[in-house]
Design a protein around this motif. Structure first.
Motif, PDB file in Angstrom:
ATOM      1  N   ASN A  57      -1.942   5.924   2.844  1.00 43.48           N
ATOM      2  CA  ASN A  57      -0.541   6.318   2.647  1.00 43.48           C
ATOM      3  C   ASN A  57       0.006   7.056   3.862  1.00 43.48           C
ATOM      4  OD1 ASN A  57      -0.498   5.157   0.105  1.00 43.48           O
ATOM      5  ND2 ASN A  57      -0.921   7.070  -0.962  1.00 43.48           N
ATOM      6  N   ALA A  58      -0.814   7.908   4.459  1.00 43.10           N
ATOM      7  CA  ALA A  58      -0.399   8.610   5.673  1.00 43.10           C
ATOM      8  C   ALA A  58      -0.183   7.619   6.816  1.00 43.10           C
ATOM      9  CB  ALA A  58      -1.434   9.663   6.063  1.00 43.10           C
ATOM     10  N   ALA A  59      -1.045   6.605   6.912  1.00 47.35           N
ATOM     11  CA  ALA A  59      -0.898   5.578   7.948  1.00 47.35           C
ATOM     12  C   ALA A  59       0.405   4.811   7.753  1.00 47.35           C
ATOM     13  CB  ALA A  59      -2.087   4.620   7.924  1.00 47.35           C
ATOM     14  N   ALA A  60       0.756   4.519   6.512  1.00 47.10           N
ATOM     15  CA  ALA A  60       2.016   3.812   6.228  1.00 47.10           C
ATOM     16  C   ALA A  60       3.217   4.671   6.619  1.00 47.10           C
ATOM     17  CB  ALA A  60       2.085   3.435   4.755  1.00 47.10           C
ATOM     18  N   LYS A  61       3.112   5.965   6.377  1.00 45.55           N
ATOM     19  CA  LYS A  61       4.196   6.884   6.750  1.00 45.55           C
ATOM     20  C   LYS A  61       4.370   6.902   8.273  1.00 45.55           C
ATOM     21  CE  LYS A  61       4.490  10.904   4.601  1.00 45.55           C
ATOM     22  NZ  LYS A  61       4.289  12.344   4.249  1.00 45.55           N
ATOM     23  N   ILE A  62       3.259   6.980   8.992  1.00 45.82           N
ATOM     24  CA  ILE A  62       3.310   6.998  10.457  1.00 45.82           C
ATOM     25  C   ILE A  62       3.844   5.668  10.985  1.00 45.82           C
ATOM     26  CG2 ILE A  62       1.895   7.061  12.558  1.00 45.82           C
ATOM     27  CD1 ILE A  62       0.133   9.145  11.054  1.00 45.82           C
ATOM     28  N   ALA A  63       3.485   4.565  10.341  1.00 46.41           N
ATOM     29  CA  ALA A  63       3.917   3.230  10.791  1.00 46.41           C
ATOM     30  C   ALA A  63       5.432   3.106  10.812  1.00 46.41           C
ATOM     31  CB  ALA A  63       3.314   2.155   9.900  1.00 46.41           C
ATOM     32  N   GLU A  64       6.105   3.863   9.965  1.00 45.77           N
ATOM     33  CA  GLU A  64       7.570   3.803   9.923  1.00 45.77           C
ATOM     34  C   GLU A  64       8.195   4.264  11.229  1.00 45.77           C
ATOM     35  OE1 GLU A  64       8.952   6.006   6.542  1.00 45.77           O
ATOM     36  OE2 GLU A  64       7.673   4.886   5.161  1.00 45.77           O
ATOM     37  N   TRP A  65       7.544   5.206  11.949  1.00 42.25           N
ATOM     38  CA  TRP A  65       8.144   5.717  13.178  1.00 42.25           C
ATOM     39  C   TRP A  65       7.403   5.356  14.438  1.00 42.25           C
ATOM     40  CZ3 TRP A  65       5.272  10.312  11.405  1.00 42.25           C
ATOM     41  CH2 TRP A  65       5.676  10.759  10.155  1.00 42.25           C
ATOM     42  N   ILE A  66       6.199   4.874  14.367  1.00 40.12           N
ATOM     43  CA  ILE A  66       5.376   4.707  15.574  1.00 40.12           C
ATOM     44  C   ILE A  66       5.876   3.596  16.494  1.00 40.12           C
ATOM     45  CG2 ILE A  66       3.630   3.087  14.723  1.00 40.12           C
ATOM     46  CD1 ILE A  66       1.577   5.018  16.110  1.00 40.12           C
ATOM     47  N   ARG A  67       6.576   2.635  15.992  1.00 45.36           N
ATOM     48  CA  ARG A  67       7.084   1.538  16.837  1.00 45.36           C
ATOM     49  C   ARG A  67       7.876   2.055  18.040  1.00 45.36           C
ATOM     50  NH1 ARG A  67       5.032  -3.155  17.815  1.00 45.36           N
ATOM     51  NH2 ARG A  67       5.043  -4.550  16.095  1.00 45.36           N
ATOM     52  N   ASP A  68       8.529   3.204  17.854  1.00 43.70           N
ATOM     53  CA  ASP A  68       9.331   3.767  18.952  1.00 43.70           C
ATOM     54  C   ASP A  68       8.486   4.238  20.120  1.00 43.70           C
ATOM     55  OD1 ASP A  68      11.514   3.392  17.317  1.00 43.70           O
ATOM     56  OD2 ASP A  68      11.489   5.448  16.556  1.00 43.70           O
TER      57      ASP A  68
END
Length: 142
Positions: A129-140
């Motif tokens: 779940n933490a990885a999914a949360k980070i995935a939302e912003w990491i593309r930047d």
């Protein structure tokens, strides 16, 4: 407004506290260099983790990328672990998951302990779940 570094550090601190882990860390995959580098950590012994760059197919990063899902390690396995992050942070056990953004694996989230430990299903789910949360912003960042 929080910076990206602050947001990611907050998630790492939170997951480390929730799991009562000794370390949480995030590696970002650089497709051009065909490598992964550990960029953030919480609970680290020193800053040596930030100098670790691992080529594709090597270490924890490579194994997680190959299978595309979370994997657990412990020091009691038959294979002797020689992964840089495990050695640098003196980890005896770890659980790592891929960070997937737009169907690409863009990073690795790791939770680790300096003592032997088995991660339960709810704990593994918390890391995912933490990885999914980070995935939302990491593309930047990549």
């Amino acid at each position: 407004m929080q910076t990206m570094d602050t947001r990611i550090q907050g998630v790492l601190d939170e997951i480390r506290e929730v799991l009562a882990s000794d370390l949480t860390a995030l590696a970002v995959i650089d497709r051009r260099e065909r490598s992964a580098r550990w960029r953030w950590a919480s609970g680290n012994l020193n800053e040596r983790y930030s100098y670790i760059t691992v080529g594709y197919g090597q270490g924890i990063e490579g194994e997680v990328i190959k299978v595309g899902r979370g994997l657990a390690w412990d020091n009691g396995s038959d294979k002797k672990r020689a992964d840089s992050i495990l050695l640098t942070e003196q980890l005896q056990s770890a659980y790592a998951v891929p960070i997937v953004a737009e169907r690409d694996i863009v990073g690795i989230l790791l939770a680790g302990n300096r003592t032997k430990r088995a991660y339960s299903s709810p704990e593994k789910e918390a890391v995912a779940n933490a990885a999914a949360k980070i995935a939302e912003w990491i593309r930047d960042l990549i």
